[in-house]
Design a protein around this motif. Structure first.
Motif, short mmCIF file in Angstrom:
data_model
loop_
_atom_site.label_atom_id
_atom_site.label_comp_id
_atom_site.label_asym_id
_atom_site.label_seq_id
_atom_site.Cartn_x
_atom_site.Cartn_y
_atom_site.Cartn_z
N THR A 95 0.78 -0.82 0.15
CA THR A 95 0.01 0.23 0.22
C THR A 95 1.31 1.34 0.15
OG1 THR A 95 -0.18 0.57 2.47
CG2 THR A 95 -1.79 -1.34 1.36
N ILE A 96 0.38 2.72 -0.37
CA ILE A 96 1.07 3.43 -0.17
C ILE A 96 1.25 3.74 1.31
CG2 ILE A 96 0.41 6.66 -0.99
CD1 ILE A 96 -0.15 4.40 -4.08
N GLY A 97 0.41 3.95 1.92
CA GLY A 97 0.87 4.48 3.38
C GLY A 97 2.13 3.79 3.89
N GLY A 98 1.79 1.83 3.66
CA GLY A 98 2.61 1.41 3.71
C GLY A 98 4.09 1.09 3.89
N THR A 99 3.98 1.43 2.74
CA THR A 99 5.37 2.11 1.53
C THR A 99 6.50 3.26 2.42
OG1 THR A 99 4.84 2.64 -0.64
CG2 THR A 99 5.92 0.45 -0.14
N LEU A 100 4.71 4.28 2.11
CA LEU A 100 5.66 5.94 2.73
C LEU A 100 5.94 6.12 3.99
CD1 LEU A 100 3.37 8.05 0.59
CD2 LEU A 100 5.48 6.84 -0.05
N SER A 101 5.50 4.83 5.00
CA SER A 101 5.99 4.40 6.64
C SER A 101 7.40 3.72 6.38
CB SER A 101 4.66 3.56 7.31
OG SER A 101 3.69 4.38 6.71
N ASN A 102 7.53 3.71 5.31
CA ASN A 102 9.17 2.57 5.60
C ASN A 102 10.07 3.92 4.77
OD1 ASN A 102 9.67 0.18 6.61
ND2 ASN A 102 7.14 0.56 6.31
N GLY A 143 4.25 4.56 10.75
CA GLY A 143 3.31 4.42 11.58
C GLY A 143 2.86 5.60 12.73
N GLN A 144 4.43 6.22 13.46
CA GLN A 144 4.23 6.44 14.92
C GLN A 144 4.09 7.89 14.62
OE1 GLN A 144 4.74 4.23 17.49
NE2 GLN A 144 4.66 2.70 14.99
N PHE A 145 4.03 8.41 13.88
CA PHE A 145 3.38 9.53 13.49
C PHE A 145 2.48 10.06 13.61
CE2 PHE A 145 8.02 9.17 14.09
CZ PHE A 145 8.54 10.16 14.91
#
Ligand SMILES: Cc1cc2nc3c(=O)[nH]c(=O)nc-3n(C[C@H](O)[C@H](O)[C@H](O)COP(=O)(O)OP(=O)(O)OC[C@H]3O[C@@H](n4cnc5c(N)ncnc54)[C@H](O)[C@@H]3O)c2cc1C
Ligand SMILES: *[C@@H]1O[C@H](CO)[C@@H](O)[C@H](O)[C@H]1NC(C)=O
Ligand SMILES: *[C@@H]1O[C@H](CO)[C@@H](O)[C@H](O)[C@H]1NC(C)=O
Length: 281
Positions: free
Chosen positions: A187-194, A243-245
């Motif tokens: 997902t977009i959110g999953g890879t942008l969180s890495n 995902g911590q922020f």
């Protein structure tokens, strides 16, 4: 909104009254203790059943599931197994905001945690929440992609979309994202969180260097837009932030013209031409 607040006040009153009556430990995880639930009718309701009840009363467009939760206790690594207490299937960004605001308002005595889950391709439990609430981000991905096809093209896309779907949609406009992962069922959110790394990273940098703007639900449940120039701390915290922020609900992804696809026969011919030209040199 007023209705929500009243409802919340009511739930808090119940929580406080019962907590005092039972002399509950302050730091107890309110969502734990499934197995000690309301099995004996004469016993007082457990903390978890009170929390379930209050979560159930949240005014959501989507829904919370308390039963079908075991798949969110696993990920691609298959090494860690943390059962959540509930999964949120959001229908809107407001659903995510409402839920997080509710959990934030429980205060510091509650250790109920929240985790966004993209495609669950983490290896070490990063998208899991032990006895907490897991947010199924892919449930949001029904939202439309909005394109800007001017000079510096981009697409606004939900954080729960898979990159493969973004590729399909952008190609229809003759565009593609500039920076990729090699595997696209993430997902977009999953890879942008890495970071989001692929063969193009040497040229354009990782995916987190190719985002113009984010919409984020913060830890207080506020929906905030951020970019390099606006709420920059949040922007840089969330990108690569595991995902911590905050939770990425929307991202503005940089695009470029897609390469022209060449039919196989032409490719062969090109190859022959290439060989011919280079042999001549
Ligand atoms: C088969 C496979 C191939 C891979 N290929 C590549 C590759 O080519 N390039 C590369 O860079 N990486 C690759 N990865 C690693 C992958 O990018 C990361 O594991 C990524 O986090 C997985 O995305 P996901 O959607 O499954 O996220 P999840 O595993 O569901 O979540 C990852 C983390 O992001 C958080 N998160 C998820 N969604 C959001 C959101 N919307 N907002 C805020 N936080 C969120 C989660 O809480 C968690 O901490 C690969 C992994 C696998 C298993
Ligand atoms: C669950 O409840 C029991 C009985 O009240 C208690 O002894 C136990 O510590 C609780 N477990 C957790 C994980 O809070
Ligand atoms: C349980 O959840 C999974 C993942 O969201 C879904 O695919 C499945 O259909 C659900 N099953 C039921 C019975 O709701």
């Amino acid at each position: 909104m007023a209705y929500l607040l009243e409802q919340k006040d009511f739930i808090f009153t119940i929580l406080i009254v019962i907590t005092l009556a039972r002399g509950t430990k302050q730091n107890e995880n309110l969502c734990s203790n499934h197995t000690y639930g309301i099995s004996i009718i004469s016993s007082p309701p457990s903390d978890s059943s009170i929390l379930h009840l209050s979560l159930r009363m949240l005014n959501l467009e989507g829904h919370l599931s308390f039963d079908n939760i075991s798949h969110a206790a696993k990920d691609f690594g298959n090494r860690y197994y943390y059962l959540p207490c509930a999964i949120l299937y959001p229908k809107s960004v407001t659903d995510i905001s409402t839920t997080i605001k509710y959990i934030y308002d429980l205060g510091t005595t509650s250790d109920l945690t929240v985790a966004a889950r993209g495609h669950g391709h983490s290896l070490e439990g990063q998208a899991q929440a032990n006895q907490g609430v897991v947010i199924n981000m892919e449930h949001l991905s029904g939202e439309n992609m909005d394109f800007y096809t001017g000079n510096v093209p981009y697409v606004d896309v939900s954080g729960g979309h898979l990159w493969i779907n973004v590729l399909h949609e952008t190609l229809k406009k003759g565009l593609t994202p500039k920076s990729w992962t090699d595997y696209l069922h993430l997902t977009i959110g999953g890879t942008l969180s890495n970071a989001g790394v692929s063969g193009q990273a040497f040229k354009y940098g990782p995916q987190i260097n190719n985002v113009f703007q984010l919409e984020v639900v913060t830890g207080t449940g506020d929906v905030v837009t951020c970019s390099e120039n606006h709420n920059a701390d949040l922007f840089h915290g969330v990108l690569g932030g595991l995902g911590q922020f905050g939770i990425i609900t929307k991202a503005r992804i940089a695009l470029e013209p897609s390469p022209i696809m060449v039919p196989k026969t032409l490719l062969h011919q090109e190859h022959e031409n290439y060989k011919a030209i280079h042999c001549m040199k």
